[in-house]
Design an enzyme around this catalytic site. Structure first.
Site, mmCIF file in Angstrom:
data_model
loop_
_atom_site.group_PDB
_atom_site.id
_atom_site.type_symbol
_atom_site.label_atom_id
_atom_site.label_comp_id
_atom_site.label_asym_id
_atom_site.label_seq_id
_atom_site.Cartn_x
_atom_site.Cartn_y
_atom_site.Cartn_z
ATOM 1 N N TYR A 175 0.817 -1.086 0.030
ATOM 2 C CA TYR A 175 -0.026 0.080 -0.001
ATOM 3 C C TYR A 175 0.715 1.341 0.098
ATOM 4 O O TYR A 175 0.559 2.357 -0.797
ATOM 5 C CB TYR A 175 -0.840 -0.041 1.128
ATOM 6 N N LYS A 185 1.298 3.931 -3.008
ATOM 7 C CA LYS A 185 0.810 5.489 -2.732
ATOM 8 C C LYS A 185 2.059 6.376 -2.965
ATOM 9 O O LYS A 185 1.755 7.465 -3.328
ATOM 10 C CB LYS A 185 0.266 5.518 -1.476
#
Length: 263
Positions: free
Chosen positions: A154, A158
């Site tokens: 994640y 990002k």
């Protein structure tokens, strides 16, 4: 909202727009006078949210190029323009050590969190923004600036979205502004596995609410931020400075002992 935001009659597309941060962004945009289109996977949620906001919606996967094209077609057909794109939809899977990550799950994270925003901006640019200008806001994360347990896929995706934001800001200027907002811990379903265990000690005394992030997104999308592009606005309740705050590492303690549900 103030009149200086200049959003009356502007057309906005919000991905992941039926829950949490995305829904609140869509609500505040509509409140400021924008014409709003929302998208998410659940058809009933899309229909209900669009009706509540007096806007339009289309259900589907934001990672599907056909859906992205259909979204832009819908906004242009119904509103005649597309001025704002808010890339909010994301996945927090796969969760766990990177040495155990499945390559397919890794690619899916990047497809949803990085490739989908790029493709949607490309579609909006080619169909409207190249000639008429506009504003893009990507929802990143405070975690893109550091490492943490079990959130490597994640956080890495990002971080890539953050770099993409800056790259696009340079390429699409001066007509299109591209910025990002990086939330800290916010009371959403996606982050429930962290905050549901009780209070988290942050310098500003509470975790975030969707409206905290939405205000930042709407401001960056508006004329009030007309001389800002390539910026990342950190909205985290002081998470980055928590090392100086008693008990300030509680967020990372939660991540070490919790796991999000599979999406």
């Amino acid at each position: 909202m103030t009149s200086s935001y200049g959003l009356h009659g502007r057309a906005a597309l919000v991905t992941g727009g039926t829950r949490g941060i995305g829904r609140e962004v869509a609500r505040q945009l509509a409140e400021a006078g924008a014409l709003v289109c929302v998208t998410a996977r659940n058809r009933d949620d899309v229909r209900r949210t669009a009706a509540e906001l007096g806007g339009i919606g289309l259900a589907g996967s934001v990672a599907d190029p056909a859906h992205q094209s259909a979204l832009v077609d819908l906004v242009l057909r119904e509103f005649g323009r597309i001025d704002i794109v808010v890339n909010n939809a994301a996945t927090n899977q796969p969760y766990g050590p990177l040495m155990d990550v499945d390559p397919r799950a890794w690619r899916e994270a990047f497809t949803v969190n990085v490739e989908a925003p790029l493709r949607l901006v490309q579609a909006a640019w080619r169909r409207w923004m190249r000639e008429h200008g506009g504003s893009v806001v990507n929802v990143c994360t405070e975690g893109a600036g550091h490492v943490g347990p079990n959130v490597g896929a994640y956080g890495t995706s990002k971080a890539a979205l953050l770099h993409l934001t800056q790259q696009l800001a340079g390429e699409l200027a001066p007509g299109v502004r591209v910025n990002s907002v990086s939330p800290g811990l916010v009371r959403t379903e996606m982050a429930r596995f962290v905050w549901e265990k009780g209070p988290v000690d942050l310098p500003l005394g509470r975790i975030g609410e969707p409206e905290d992030i939405a205000r930042a997104v709407v401001w960056l999308a508006s004329d009030a931020a007309g001389w800002i592009t390539g910026a990342d606005l950190l909205v985290d309740g002081g998470t980055r400075v928590r090392a100086a705050h008693p008990g300030g590492y509680a967020v990372h303690d939660r991540l070490r002992s919790s796991a999000p549900p599979a999406s």
